[in-house]
Each structure stands twice: as C-alpha cells, then as structure tokens.
Motif scaffolding. Structure first.
Motif, PDB file in Angstrom:
ATOM      1  N   GLY A 225       0.801  -1.230   0.000  1.00  0.00           N
ATOM      2  CA  GLY A 225       0.000   0.000   0.000  1.00  0.00           C
ATOM      3  C   GLY A 225       0.820   1.259   0.000  1.00  0.00           C
ATOM      4  N   LEU A 226       2.125   1.142  -0.079  1.00  0.00           N
ATOM      5  CA  LEU A 226       2.995   2.313   0.006  1.00  0.00           C
ATOM      6  C   LEU A 226       3.185   2.912  -1.387  1.00  0.00           C
ATOM      7  N   TYR A 227       2.116   3.533  -1.894  1.00  0.00           N
ATOM      8  CA  TYR A 227       2.128   4.157  -3.213  1.00  0.00           C
ATOM      9  C   TYR A 227       1.401   5.494  -3.148  1.00  0.00           C
ATOM     10  N   ALA A 228       1.914   6.450  -3.905  1.00  0.00           N
ATOM     11  CA  ALA A 228       1.277   7.762  -3.982  1.00  0.00           C
ATOM     12  C   ALA A 228       0.271   7.772  -5.120  1.00  0.00           C
ATOM     13  N   ASP A 229      -0.648   8.738  -5.079  1.00  0.00           N
ATOM     14  CA  ASP A 229      -1.651   8.843  -6.132  1.00  0.00           C
ATOM     15  C   ASP A 229      -1.075   9.416  -7.413  1.00  0.00           C
ATOM     16  N   THR A 230      -0.057  10.269  -7.298  1.00  0.00           N
ATOM     17  CA  THR A 230       0.504  10.960  -8.459  1.00  0.00           C
ATOM     18  C   THR A 230       1.839  10.332  -8.843  1.00  0.00           C
ATOM     19  N   THR A 231       2.000  10.041 -10.116  1.00  0.00           N
ATOM     20  CA  THR A 231       3.238   9.419 -10.584  1.00  0.00           C
ATOM     21  C   THR A 231       4.005  10.309 -11.544  1.00  0.00           C
ATOM     22  N   SER A 232       3.479  11.508 -11.801  1.00  0.00           N
ATOM     23  CA  SER A 232       4.173  12.434 -12.696  1.00  0.00           C
ATOM     24  C   SER A 232       4.438  13.737 -11.955  1.00  0.00           C
ATOM     25  N   VAL A 233       5.498  14.409 -12.338  1.00  0.00           N
ATOM     26  CA  VAL A 233       5.921  15.635 -11.677  1.00  0.00           C
ATOM     27  C   VAL A 233       6.066  16.737 -12.718  1.00  0.00           C
ATOM     28  N   THR A 234       5.602  17.938 -12.347  1.00  0.00           N
ATOM     29  CA  THR A 234       5.716  19.085 -13.245  1.00  0.00           C
ATOM     30  C   THR A 234       7.170  19.525 -13.341  1.00  0.00           C
ATOM     31  N   THR A 235       7.619  19.750 -14.544  1.00  0.00           N
ATOM     32  CA  THR A 235       8.994  20.216 -14.742  1.00  0.00           C
ATOM     33  C   THR A 235       9.049  21.622 -15.311  1.00  0.00           C
ATOM     34  N   LYS A 236       7.873  22.200 -15.632  1.00  0.00           N
ATOM     35  CA  LYS A 236       7.837  23.540 -16.205  1.00  0.00           C
ATOM     36  C   LYS A 236       8.002  24.577 -15.108  1.00  0.00           C
ATOM     37  N   GLU A 237       8.887  25.545 -15.375  1.00  0.00           N
ATOM     38  CA  GLU A 237       9.129  26.591 -14.398  1.00  0.00           C
ATOM     39  C   GLU A 237       7.973  27.584 -14.392  1.00  0.00           C
ATOM     40  N   SER A 238       7.669  28.141 -13.209  1.00  0.00           N
ATOM     41  CA  SER A 238       6.600  29.119 -13.083  1.00  0.00           C
ATOM     42  C   SER A 238       6.956  30.398 -13.832  1.00  0.00           C
ATOM     43  N   ARG A 403      15.862  31.290  -9.828  1.00  0.00           N
ATOM     44  CA  ARG A 403      14.724  30.463 -10.231  1.00  0.00           C
ATOM     45  C   ARG A 403      13.415  31.100  -9.770  1.00  0.00           C
ATOM     46  N   ASN A 404      12.376  30.881 -10.540  1.00  0.00           N
ATOM     47  CA  ASN A 404      11.064  31.391 -10.152  1.00  0.00           C
ATOM     48  C   ASN A 404      10.397  30.501  -9.104  1.00  0.00           C
ATOM     49  N   ASP A 405      10.765  29.235  -9.065  1.00  0.00           N
ATOM     50  CA  ASP A 405      10.216  28.312  -8.068  1.00  0.00           C
ATOM     51  C   ASP A 405      11.224  28.201  -6.925  1.00  0.00           C
ATOM     52  N   VAL A 406      10.925  28.866  -5.814  1.00  0.00           N
ATOM     53  CA  VAL A 406      11.858  28.934  -4.697  1.00  0.00           C
ATOM     54  C   VAL A 406      11.253  28.188  -3.509  1.00  0.00           C
ATOM     55  N   ILE A 407      11.983  27.189  -3.022  1.00  0.00           N
ATOM     56  CA  ILE A 407      11.551  26.432  -1.855  1.00  0.00           C
ATOM     57  C   ILE A 407      12.400  26.882  -0.678  1.00  0.00           C
ATOM     58  N   LEU A 408      11.744  27.500   0.321  1.00  0.00           N
ATOM     59  CA  LEU A 408      12.421  28.093   1.478  1.00  0.00           C
ATOM     60  C   LEU A 408      12.399  27.109   2.648  1.00  0.00           C
ATOM     61  N   LEU A 409      13.589  26.775   3.161  1.00  0.00           N
ATOM     62  CA  LEU A 409      13.720  25.844   4.277  1.00  0.00           C
ATOM     63  C   LEU A 409      13.685  26.580   5.619  1.00  0.00           C
ATOM     64  N   MET A 410      12.810  26.091   6.524  1.00  0.00           N
ATOM     65  CA  MET A 410      12.751  26.561   7.909  1.00  0.00           C
ATOM     66  C   MET A 410      12.428  25.357   8.788  1.00  0.00           C
ATOM     67  N   HIS A 411      12.349  25.566  10.103  1.00  0.00           N
ATOM     68  CA  HIS A 411      12.109  24.451  11.024  1.00  0.00           C
ATOM     69  C   HIS A 411      11.062  24.846  12.071  1.00  0.00           C
ATOM     70  N   ASP A 412      10.273  23.861  12.498  1.00  0.00           N
ATOM     71  CA  ASP A 412       9.256  24.112  13.535  1.00  0.00           C
ATOM     72  C   ASP A 412       9.398  23.139  14.706  1.00  0.00           C
ATOM     73  N   THR A 413      10.615  22.612  14.906  1.00  0.00           N
ATOM     74  CA  THR A 413      10.840  21.702  16.017  1.00  0.00           C
ATOM     75  C   THR A 413      11.131  22.497  17.286  1.00  0.00           C
ATOM     76  N   TYR A 414      11.367  21.791  18.364  1.00  0.00           N
ATOM     77  CA  TYR A 414      11.636  22.441  19.652  1.00  0.00           C
ATOM     78  C   TYR A 414      12.916  23.289  19.580  1.00  0.00           C
TER      79      TYR A 414
END
Length: 482
Positions: A225-238, A403-414
């Motif tokens: 059961g370890l499967y995701a619903d989506t098997t394709s990923v967008t590669t087009k830049e915003s 890049r137009n698609d920017v993923i910003l890393l932060m943390h919410d742990t203790y």
C-alpha cells in the motif's frame, strides 16, 4: 394635629364643668344659709329641692324677699354661665368634627381631580416634527445595519464551516495528498483492499503490477500500500516567482501552533515535512495542517542517518512507519518527502548506488522528493539567530534566487521559537516584493541538489554552463544538514 385639638377641647370642657360645679356649690351653701335664717318659713321636702332649686319666693316675711331676689339672680347667673359653657362646648365639637372630615376627605378629592384634569395639548412645530422623522429614520437604519452585520457573520461562519468540511481528511482528494473512506475488505480485478490493515499494507494496483515480476528487487514487493496517487511531476518553471514555505522536523507543541496561527492570520498555506515519531500527542496539530490547506509530507519516522540510510529496504521501513502513523492519525495519504539532511548529505551520496536506488524506488511508488534553494539559517551553529536576522536572510535569498520556483527551508521543532517569531516579517517581506506563497503540490517544480548523468536536466532548472550556480545550491544543502 387632630389629636392636639381634641385634647384642647376636652381641657376646655373640663374647666367649664369645674366652674359650674363651684358655682352650684356656692349656690347650695347660700341656700343653706337662707334656710337657716328664715325660721318659721314652711319648707318643702328635701327630696324635691334638687329638682327645683329656684323655687318661687315665699311671702311669709317681708325680710326674706330680698333674700329670694338675690337667690334668683344667682341662679340666673349660674344658668347663663352653664348655657355659655354648653354653647362653647357645642361650637368646639362642631369645629373639631368639621376639621376631621375635611382632612379625611381631602386626599380622596385630590386623586380624581388629578386624573380627570385634561392635559394641555402642545402644538408640535414643523422643525420638531422633522427632527422626529429623522430620529425614526436613523433608528430604522441602525436596526437594519445590525441585521445586515448579523447576517454577514452567519454567512462567513457558514463559509468557514463549508471550507473546513471540504478539506476534511476523510473527503480530501487534492493534489498535495489524498484520503480514503474507511470500509470493509473488497475485491475487484484481483485487488484486495482491507482498510483494517495499516495503510502501507493495503494492496494497490501498482503492487499487483510488480508482485509477480521476477526481475523486481525484493524491496519492491514489500509494503503493497505504500504508493502515492501521483506518478508524474511538473517540470515547467513558473512564469512568476513563487515561494514555497517549508518547515522540517515538526510537529512540536511549542513552535508549530504559533506557526499555524500566523499562517491562518495571513491566509497563507505552507508545507510541513514531519518526523512521524513526534506525531503521537500532536495529532490535532497535524489534523489542523490538513484542514487549513497545508501540505503534509514525510521527513522521516526517526531522524537517524545511520538507521534510515543503511539500505533501500531500511529507508522503506522508516518511510512506511511514518506513512502509517500519519494515516492512522488523520486518514491522509502523503504524496511527497524530503531526505533528512537533503539529497546531497554525505551518507546518502557517499555510496555509488544508494541515492540512485532509493530515488528510483520512491519515484516508482509515485513519491517525489523536494530539496530547497533558499534558507533562513535557523539550523546553523549552536544557537538560532534572532528573528530579525532570520527574516532578513529568508527574504533576501528568495528574492535573489535565479529560479522562479523557490523552496524556502525553515524548522518548527523544539528550540526554533525565533523562527515562529520571524514568520510574520518573512510573509510581509515576500508580499512587499510581489512574491506569492503556495503549498507544495503535484504542480510544484521540484528542487534537487544531486545532479548527475541519470538526473533529468529539466530538474536542475539550469543550463549546462551554469555549473557555478549549481555548486552554490549544493552549498546551501550542506549548510542545512540536520
């Protein structure tokens, strides 16, 4: 007052009675003297004396006539005095009775007079009539405004309820995750789905396609059961710059609630890469993430490099445990993940085959991983920078990214309370730059650190001659090793 007057009247009568009694006594004494002086004069019986004290004079002796005249005069004076006293007493009684009747009747006469008195009719001027009309109109507008406000609040409450209901994990079927409806086991096309089992153990169509494949590695046949619903990923830049706010290593009951409150206040959705071993006891926080429209992804079950990176099977074991924990708490099926330490951590990339084998197997199962290309610096060194420094660095790195698609890393742990404090400034700073903030979904273009001959060139987002910028992004990953 009436009692005082009555007392005075009684005193007056008593005084008059005393005077009369004295006069009568003097008259009786005088009569005794006259009787003694008139010897030989025939007297009437003693019993008749009181009835007629003033008897006619007796003409026996000429000397007694003067005495009789004197007696008569005294008797007349006494009678006149008695008459005056009786008249005075009668007048006092009349006065007292009249006064009492008047005082008793006065309140009763006042009431009907006040009630029956006609009220004067005051003529209303035109100006006053206009003021009254305006007052009535203003009162009506106020009542109408109050009703409209109440109606608006009811509509907003209903809209919020519908919005939350539409994002319920039992009904959710969005791009950033999915949920299934609980039910009994069923069979269709050879597929057996038993929802009483952990999510990773429920058979899927993807599992049926590989379970009899002799060439497939053994770990590919584990966790049906370890499967995701989506098997394709967008590669087009915003077309426009977009920032994806992401938080690692949560949930925590000290930092995560503050971050969720800020996101709700600013109407922004983010992505949370969870360490699932911290979910027990914080289920409500994860549930709130889903209801608020945030994306929930897997970071790890236990954040231990030596354990999860021992082999492909070891990574799948850790991932399946996290997958089942989140599903059991919320009914939500995770679609994405992030490697602890990033995809270019030294343990994962130290092997010639481990990184490639894990990525290949996870993509076969439909899961995509997301590194980052901007960082607020909250996991560097022994202490977290102050909120102003975190906000300034985060906004600068997002704005300066090529890049137009920017993923910003932060943390919410203790221990990351400064990150929660800096978040409002980060959101306001990005908005001032015209940068939208979205949660990661299947329409998000991934950011990957590791680039080699097996990695599709479109994933790098760079031309082949931009090796310098690729190198800088690898540095970002190394700095944020967790």
């Amino acid at each position: 007052m009436a009692n005082e007057e009555s007392r005075k009247g009684n005193d007056f009568l008593r005084e008059q009675d005393e005077k009369r009694n004295r006069a009568m006594k003097e008259l009786q004494d005088l009569q005794t003297l006259l009787d003694g002086a008139s010897e030989g004069v025939q007297k009437k019986p003693a019993s008749a004396a009181p009835k007629k004290p003033a008897a006619a004079p007796r003409p026996q002796k000429a000397s007694s006539q003067e005495t009789v005249l004197m007696e008569k005069n005294l008797y007349q004076q006494a009678e006149e005095e008695r008459a005056r006293q009786e008249e005075a007493a009668r007048q006092e009684r009349i006065r007292r009775t009249s006064s009492q009747k008047k005082s008793a009747a006065q309140p009763k006469k006042a009431q009907p007079a006040a009630a029956d008195a006609p009220r004067p009719v005051r003529k209303v001027t035109r100006a006053e009539a206009e003021r009254r009309r305006k007052a009535r109109r203003r009162s009506s507008l106020i009542r109408l405004g109050g009703l409209l406000i109440v109606l608006l609040l009811i509509i907003l409450a209903a809209a919020c309820t519908i919005r939350k209901a539409s994002k319920s994990p039992k009904d959710l079927n969005a791009a950033n995750g999915s949920a299934v409806v609980e039910g009994s086991a069923s069979a269709e096309n050879g597929l057996t789905v038993d929802t009483s089992k952990p999510a990773s153990q429920q058979e899927t169509e993807q599992y049926l396609a590989v379970k009899d494949d002799a060439d497939a590695p053994d770990y590919a046949k584990t966790y049906p059961g370890l499967y995701a619903d989506t098997t394709s990923v967008t590669t087009k830049e915003s077309e426009e710059k977009v920032c994806y706010l992401t938080f690692d290593d949560g949930p925590s009951d000290t930092v995560t609630p503050k971050i969720l409150n800020t996101l709700e206040e600013y109407d922004v959705q983010a992505t949370f890469f969870l360490v699932a071993s911290q979910v027990p006891g914080n289920e409500e926080l994860v549930q709130r993430m889903i209801e608020d429209g945030d994306t929930v992804c897997i970071h790890a079950n236990v954040h231990e490099y030596e354990t999860i990176y021992a082999s492909v099977q070891a990574y799948l074991d850790d991932f399946a445990a996290a997958y089942d924990t989140i599903y059991a708490a919320t009914g939500y099926r995770v679609q994405g993940f992030r490697f602890p330490g990033g995809s270019n951590n030294g343990i994962l990339t130290g092997s010639d085959t481990l990184y490639s084998a894990i990525v290949t197997e996870m993509r076969r199962r439909g899961f995509e991983y997301y590194d980052w290309n901007a960082y607020d610096g909250d996991a560097e060194g022994s202490s977290v920078p102050d909120p102003a420094s975190l906000a300034s660095r985060a906004v600068d790195e997002v704005g300066q990214s090529s890049r137009n698609d920017v993923i910003l890393l932060m943390h919410d742990t203790y221990g990351k309370e400064n990150t929660a404090t800096a978040l409002p400034s980060i959101i306001e700073g990005l908005r001032s730059e015209g940068i939208d903030m979205l949660p990661i979904s299947d329409s998000t273009r991934p950011v990957h650190f590791e680039v080699n001959e097996d990695t599709p060139s479109e994933y790098t987002g760079q031309e082949e001659d931009n090796s310098e910028e690729d190198s800088s992004e690898e540095d970002i990953g190394d700095e944020a090793l967790e």
